[in-house]
Structures are given as C-alpha cells and as structure tokens.
Design a protein around this motif. Sequence first.
Motif: not given
Length: 666
Positions: A204-209, A223-226, A229-230
């Motif tokens: 979706g709109g999220e980045l899985v890390v 990581i979110s700021v860089i 992505f959420d």
Amino acid sequence: MAKKTLAQILLESGLITEEQLREAEELRRKMGLPLSSALVYLGFIAQKDLARKIAEQIGLPFIDFESFTPDPIAISTLPEELARKYSVFPVQIEKNSIIVAMANPRDIIAIEEIKTVTGLEVKPAVAIKEEIDTAIDLYYRPLVEESDEVQQKSAEEEIFQGPIQTAVIEKVDLSKFNIDPNAVVTLTEEIARKYKAIPIAFDGGELVVAMVNPEDVVAADTISVITGFDIRPVKAEADQIEEAINRFYKMAEVIEVGEEIESLIGEEGEGDRLSEISVITDEAPIVKLVNHIISKAVKSKASDIHIEPMEKDVRIRYRVDGVLQEIMRSPKRLQSALISRFKIMANLDIAERRKPQDGHCAVNISGKVYDFRVATLPTIYGERVVLRVLEKESILLRLEDLGFLEDSLEIYTRNYKKSYGAILITGPTGSGKSTTLYATLNVLNTPEKNIVTIEDPVEYRLKGINQIQINPKAGLTFARVLRSILRAGPDIIMVGEIRDRETAKIAVEAALTGHLVLSTLHTNDAPSAISRLIEMGVEPFLVSSAVRCVQAQRLARRLCPECKEPYTPRRDWLEELNFPDMDEVTVLYRARGCSRCNNTGYKGRIGIYEIMEVNDEIEMLAAKKAPAERIREAALRNGMRTLRQDGLLKVRLGITSVEEVLRVTV
C-alpha cells in the motif's frame, strides 16, 4: 564551437597573464600537477577566485561561506556522514529541491545519493572543499548536541507516558522472501548497515523494512524520514539481513556505475582513436568504474583482478582465496577506455598494444594506500590486464601463522637457522612462496646479520635489508647481481627465483662457501628440486653438498568457522584416500556457505607443506644423479610427509576440507 580550455578562460578574464601561464605550465609538467593547482601553488590566483570563475563558466552558483547563513532545515535533511563522504553541504531548500555546495559538482554518484537520502531534487553549487569541511565541523556539531537532548527528552516522556499501543511484530524468512529491488534502493547501504535493516517490499502506502530489532523506534523514524514512506517493520535474522545487504547493494552499485558510464559514450563504435581514449580515460565515469573495480576487490580480499576482453564484452574477475570469481561484465565499447585507464595508472604506454607491459601503481582506498603490480598481455580480443594486490601485512606474518604443523615447523626452523647451505621453496605461481621467504627473513633479520635480496620485482620494502631489483635491459640479471654481491660479504642471500644454469651454479657455490641462500624453484614437489638443479647443469656433487632443505607448498582455502558443517565420512572413502590414522576419524567438516563467507563456505587460506630435509642417504642419491622418484622414496622412508598427507591432517583438524586438499595436491 570548440570548448574553451581553463587557460583560455583565465587569460580572457584577465585573472592571469601569459607569463604566469607559462610558468604554471612548466611547474605542472615538472610536478605532474593539474594546471589549476599549479596556478594556486604559485600564488598567481586565489583558490576562491578560481572556483568562482569555474562556476561562472559551467553555469552554476558559487557559494562563499564567508557570507553564508545556515538553513537548519536544509542541514537536517542530510546526514553528517554523507556530507563528509562527498565533501558537500546543504545550503537551502527551494520547494521540491535542495541547493548543495559541492567540491565536485559533477559527481553524479554523490548527487544521486543525496537525492535518494533527502527525497529532493539536487541543485549543485560550486564551493571550496576546505570551506565545506569547515562548515560541516561548525554547523553539524550543534545539531548533534540538540538531537541528543531531544532524544533524551523524548525518552523521559516515554517513560512517564508509557507505551501508547502494542503491535504484533511479523517475522520474515528472507531466504524465501522475494525482495523488491525498487524497495531496497529507497535506502542507502550506509544507513542499512548502520541500523541492520533493509527495505524489502511496498505494501500500500507503507515501506516494509526487515530489521534485526523492529522495536528500535529511533531507527524506524530515521528510515521513515530518509525514505519518505511510513514504515512497517518486520523481524528478520541478522545473518539474512547482512546477506541481503551484500547481495542487493553490490548489484545496485554495479548498475549505477554502468548507467553512468553509458552516458559517456555514444551508441556507435568503441571510440578507438587514441585522442578520444586519452580524453575518455580522464572523465569521471571511467575513473569511477575503475575505482569501483579496485575498491570492491580490496573489500573482497582478492589477490588478483583480471580484466579480460571477450568477443562481445569485457569480463572482470577477482581471485579470492585462490579461486577466480566473475564479478561483472562491461560493454565492449568501453574496452579501450577501461584498459587504457589501468595502463595510465601504472605509467604504461597506452599506444603500445602489441607487446606485454609491466608496471606498478598505488591507490588510496578509504585512507589506506594499496600497491598493485600491473601486467598487460595482448589477446585476440584486445589487451588483457591483471592487477596483483600487494598486501604489506602479509610480509609481517610470523611463520607460526602460515599453517605449519608443529613438527614441520621444527624441521624448517632447524634448517634456516644454519649458518650456510641452500634452502629452496618450490611450488607454482600463487602458492605463497614469497610470503614464506619474507616471513623467514623477518626472523633472521637482526643487526649483526648482513642480508641481501635479489628480486624481480621488489614488491615489498623490508626494513634493514639490502634489496636489489634486477633489470635485464641494463644487464642486471640474477646471475650478474649474485656474482657481484658475493664480494660485499653477505651472511644471508635471498634469490627471488633460480631460473637458469648460471644463477643456479652461483647460488649453489655461495651456499658451499659460508652463506645461507634462500630461493624459489618451480617444481611440483620437494624431491624434484634436486633433479631440477642437476638438469640445469649444476654438478651433482655440488647439489648434494649445498642443499640442506627443500620445501614444496600449496595454498588451500580455510573452512569458514561460522558455517562449516560436520559429517561422518565413509570408511571405504577414507581407505581410498589413504587417510592418516583413519581409525581415529569419526567427524570431518565440509563447506556449507553463509553471508560471512559470501556463500562459498571458505574464508582465508592456509599453507600445505612437504618438507624434505637432506640427509646422508639423499646426499648420496643426489651425487649419483638418482631420479626424483628414488629420492622421493628415500625421503618418505626418513619421515617426509607429502603435500596430500599434510593437507589431510589439516582436514582432520577441521581447518580445511577434503575437496580443497584434492584440488590443490596431486
């Protein structure tokens, strides 16, 4: 319209005179400086004026830090470590872009990484490197202190408020997960390694890390700021994350360099004219590609780099732990520029393509200087280039670190501590002969000893030892130099290699007249060295009296201690191998592979040795010109351990594998 040179620009602007230009050109030729550096060095132009004029000509703004007002928001978007890495400084944010002062505003890789980290389009500006570095020191420190205070305050608030919500953390097996490369590139390798995390997918709109510690709020927020992505953190094993980082970022770097190179050369032809190649090899993309190849080789602990022209492309391979591995392929049209760049680094003639050439170069990688021996060889598809990495640390090794078993080291030590006689080290190229000789000289090198070496080439400088480089063109052959140094009263002589009758004869005579002679010889095993010297034309009775010890050696790969796998060998297999003390063997180890060893199962190398000490029986056989096989039988009767037997004992100790010993021994 022809592009103006720097000299023309400066002359037309009145910043320098014709006389100053001539003086600067003379200094440039003498010292090998760029023209700009020569002008600044002579004081004909201020560095700032030069930078300002260059900025004007290339149509970029110039940042004068003396009248600079910092923008805290711009500074906070770029990590200090990245600013220092590329000598850049964030100046100001304008809508969806950021103005960045750069020492090299044409550094495409730096611009792309800044763009990735900040999420903003980059507008480069010109500035002086020293002023950029000073600004980083001045403006980043307060931000770090403030950040620490904010984090401390946030931590206190969290203690008082308690957790707002509890989420179930998902666990992912990266070995079975299909990682999305587009997700990976949202984060730099530097940040990924710092937080032990790697983006693996979009949801979706999220980045899985994937993270070792998905509850690390600071890491997730950063990581979110860089990335912009959420973040949805998931749990993964540390070794799987490291393996993924190694695999995906290595691929990304190769693609990045390759894409940048593509922009340098058009679609048509190879650009094979010498004038074009001379220009291309000085361009940043080719330089970056070569630097990438070299730095990756050093990080991989490669001993050799092979640049090999093929029919349709150029193959780049590294030799790691004695085994060649293909790293990448380069387009055929880059072949001439790529090979010419290596030749320029080694001061070789780029116009000469029909004859082999040898040279040497030094490269600074992450603040450490590495030396390389460079050799070219004409092939049907173009010149092949091989770079041998010369590791200074290897000459500081102790003999105990090379892999000798205790009894083998005792025999070798007993012989090199004698005041006279010849000690020969045999084996193929790349078997560690030079390392063994240097380690031996380190032990023998005392103030009261006069040690002289004759080498081709002198690869390492040894403190307190007289080293001589042979030069056949000038008449300095092994034999001639050896004959001359005997008049200088040496106690110990090291001859790089015995190649011919004359050298062999003088070395043997030196060993018989009170000198300890160390040298190498190309034979497959230790007993064959005696026969080889006799075949060269040295009298058998001289060989039998002079040679005290012959050592054959090979290098086998060490099993990776993190992933080596135990197994129970079959008895019939042990019998077929003639395994020593097979009744006592219950468990052996084999290669498996993990992220620590790049999935090879091996990490580092160890020596395998066959040491033949010359006794009365072997002396008598040598004097009678007995064949190598009879000398071998006598040596075995007197306790010599073969290369295969020595290797299998190291298999039994869990140091290497049976497959590896069979690969390097006969």
